[in-house]
Write a protein that holds these residues in place. Structure first.
Motif, mmCIF file in Angstrom:
data_model
loop_
_atom_site.group_PDB
_atom_site.id
_atom_site.type_symbol
_atom_site.label_atom_id
_atom_site.label_comp_id
_atom_site.label_asym_id
_atom_site.label_seq_id
_atom_site.Cartn_x
_atom_site.Cartn_y
_atom_site.Cartn_z
ATOM 1 N N ILE A 169 0.858 -1.182 0.000
ATOM 2 C CA ILE A 169 0.000 0.000 0.000
ATOM 3 C C ILE A 169 0.893 1.230 0.000
ATOM 4 N N LEU A 170 0.934 1.926 -1.110
ATOM 5 C CA LEU A 170 1.821 3.069 -1.278
ATOM 6 C C LEU A 170 1.298 4.278 -0.516
ATOM 7 N N GLY A 171 2.217 4.951 0.242
ATOM 8 C CA GLY A 171 1.823 6.072 1.078
ATOM 9 C C GLY A 171 2.366 7.403 0.618
ATOM 10 N N ALA A 172 2.161 8.415 1.452
ATOM 11 C CA ALA A 172 2.478 9.805 1.096
ATOM 12 C C ALA A 172 3.961 10.030 0.835
ATOM 13 N N LYS A 173 4.850 9.308 1.523
ATOM 14 C CA LYS A 173 6.287 9.538 1.369
ATOM 15 C C LYS A 173 6.905 8.703 0.245
ATOM 16 N N PHE A 174 6.089 7.973 -0.485
ATOM 17 C CA PHE A 174 6.643 7.177 -1.581
ATOM 18 C C PHE A 174 7.089 8.085 -2.729
ATOM 19 N N LYS A 175 8.314 7.908 -3.143
ATOM 20 C CA LYS A 175 8.846 8.671 -4.282
ATOM 21 C C LYS A 175 9.275 7.732 -5.401
ATOM 22 N N ALA A 176 10.072 6.718 -5.039
ATOM 23 C CA ALA A 176 10.550 5.755 -6.039
ATOM 24 C C ALA A 176 11.093 4.533 -5.318
ATOM 25 N N PHE A 177 11.184 3.449 -6.060
ATOM 26 C CA PHE A 177 11.803 2.246 -5.504
ATOM 27 C C PHE A 177 13.319 2.425 -5.428
ATOM 28 N N ASN A 178 13.955 1.616 -4.620
ATOM 29 C CA ASN A 178 15.415 1.569 -4.646
ATOM 30 C C ASN A 178 15.869 1.115 -6.028
ATOM 31 N N THR A 179 17.051 1.518 -6.418
ATOM 32 C CA THR A 179 17.586 1.036 -7.690
ATOM 33 C C THR A 179 17.835 -0.465 -7.576
ATOM 34 N N PRO A 180 17.878 -1.172 -8.692
ATOM 35 C CA PRO A 180 18.170 -2.613 -8.622
ATOM 36 C C PRO A 180 19.490 -2.908 -7.898
ATOM 37 N N GLN A 181 20.467 -2.032 -8.104
ATOM 38 C CA GLN A 181 21.752 -2.229 -7.425
ATOM 39 C C GLN A 181 21.609 -2.075 -5.907
ATOM 40 N N GLU A 182 20.818 -1.077 -5.491
ATOM 41 C CA GLU A 182 20.596 -0.865 -4.060
ATOM 42 C C GLU A 182 19.816 -2.029 -3.450
ATOM 43 N N ALA A 183 18.854 -2.549 -4.184
ATOM 44 C CA ALA A 183 18.065 -3.681 -3.695
ATOM 45 C C ALA A 183 18.936 -4.927 -3.546
ATOM 46 N N THR A 184 19.826 -5.130 -4.528
ATOM 47 C CA THR A 184 20.730 -6.285 -4.450
ATOM 48 C C THR A 184 21.683 -6.158 -3.268
ATOM 49 N N ALA A 185 22.194 -4.941 -3.052
ATOM 50 C CA ALA A 185 23.096 -4.711 -1.928
ATOM 51 C C ALA A 185 22.374 -4.908 -0.600
ATOM 52 N N ALA A 186 21.122 -4.467 -0.523
ATOM 53 C CA ALA A 186 20.341 -4.641 0.699
ATOM 54 C C ALA A 186 20.099 -6.115 1.000
ATOM 55 N N MET A 187 19.819 -6.896 -0.036
ATOM 56 C CA MET A 187 19.621 -8.330 0.148
ATOM 57 C C MET A 187 20.912 -9.008 0.590
ATOM 58 N N ALA A 188 22.034 -8.590 0.016
ATOM 59 C CA ALA A 188 23.325 -9.167 0.402
ATOM 60 C C ALA A 188 23.655 -8.851 1.851
ATOM 61 N N ALA A 189 23.307 -7.642 2.292
ATOM 62 C CA ALA A 189 23.573 -7.257 3.681
ATOM 63 C C ALA A 189 22.728 -8.076 4.649
ATOM 64 N N LEU A 190 21.502 -8.423 4.241
ATOM 65 C CA LEU A 190 20.640 -9.215 5.104
ATOM 66 C C LEU A 190 21.147 -10.633 5.295
ATOM 67 N N THR A 191 21.711 -11.194 4.243
ATOM 68 C CA THR A 191 22.151 -12.589 4.286
ATOM 69 C C THR A 191 23.619 -12.744 4.632
ATOM 70 N N LYS A 192 24.313 -11.620 4.875
ATOM 71 C CA LYS A 192 25.729 -11.689 5.223
ATOM 72 C C LYS A 192 25.878 -12.131 6.664
ATOM 73 N N PRO A 193 26.743 -13.109 6.954
ATOM 74 C CA PRO A 193 26.919 -13.550 8.338
ATOM 75 C C PRO A 193 27.407 -12.416 9.221
ATOM 76 N N ALA A 194 26.918 -12.362 10.438
ATOM 77 C CA ALA A 194 27.344 -11.331 11.385
ATOM 78 C C ALA A 194 28.777 -11.576 11.807
ATOM 79 N N PRO A 195 29.594 -10.518 11.986
ATOM 80 C CA PRO A 195 30.985 -10.721 12.418
ATOM 81 C C PRO A 195 31.045 -11.350 13.800
#
Length: 202
Positions: A169-195
């Motif tokens: 559900i898109l809200g008032a602060k929606f401007k644009a999606f993350n770029t594909p590169q940003e989305a890929t980096a975000a997914m990599a950060a989520l699945t990266k093992p914690a130090p």
């Protein structure tokens, strides 16, 4: 002087050294030896009670000290692929055509698109954030995680639905999606093992 101790002039009485000096010397030497043996014995006792072998002691300490385990991170294998996530896109803003353009962009990124249209009265013009992700409780650590990498500033909510589809559900602060590169980096950060945490001295 006569008798046994008569001095004749051709012999002198033989005088002996006092024996107490020799006794003092022997007593001092004995005391030093005793102190040395006592010190050596003390060191041996200390080695017995403290482990003696430093390498063995260190190994025992390491064995007794629990090894901290790194915190578990989400596994990429446990997250669904975009094609496995059905997304209903709804527009809760005053901008017309927003849901349609957002759905087209998500489709390009591999998501399966369901319904597209205006948000219900419950959410219409009532979403101050960028978007609301609405779905079943099972979506919290799966579909929400994947879809959340495409858009920053989302709010996650659950309802009683039994299906696996997710409402965006898109809200008032929606401007644009993350770029594909940003989305890929975000997914990599989520699945990266914690130090691993720094070893603690216990």
């Amino acid at each position: 002087m006569g008798g046994k101790y008569r001095i004749t002039g051709d012999a002198y009485p033989r005088l002996r050294r006092p024996r107490h000096r020799r006794r003092l010397f022997l007593a001092g030497t004995g005391a030093l030896v005793a102190l040395g043996l006592a010190g050596w014995g003390t060191l041996q006792l200390i080695d017995v009670f403290t482990g003696g072998d430093k390498s063995a002691s260190a190994a025992d300490h390491k064995r007794d000290c629990p090894t901290p385990k790194p915190s578990a991170a989400p596994s990429a294998k446990g997250l669904p692929k975009p094609a496995a996530i059905k997304v209903n896109v709804y527009n809760a803003t005053t901008r017309s055509g927003l849901a349609k353009s957002a759905a087209e962009e998500l489709k390009k990124r591999g998501f399966t698109i369901g319904e597209v249209g205006n948000a219900s009265k419950e959410y219409d013009k009532k979403v101050p954030a960028a978007a609301v992700l609405l779905g079943a409780p099972t979506a919290m650590n799966s579909s929400f995680t994947v879809l959340g990498t495409q858009l920053a500033g989302t709010v996650q909510k659950t309802d009683t639905r039994k299906t696996g589809e997710v409402d965006l559900i898109l809200g008032a602060k929606f401007k644009a999606f993350n770029t594909p590169q940003e989305a890929t980096a975000a997914m990599a950060a989520l699945t990266k093992p914690a130090p691993a945490p720094a070893p603690s001295s216990c």
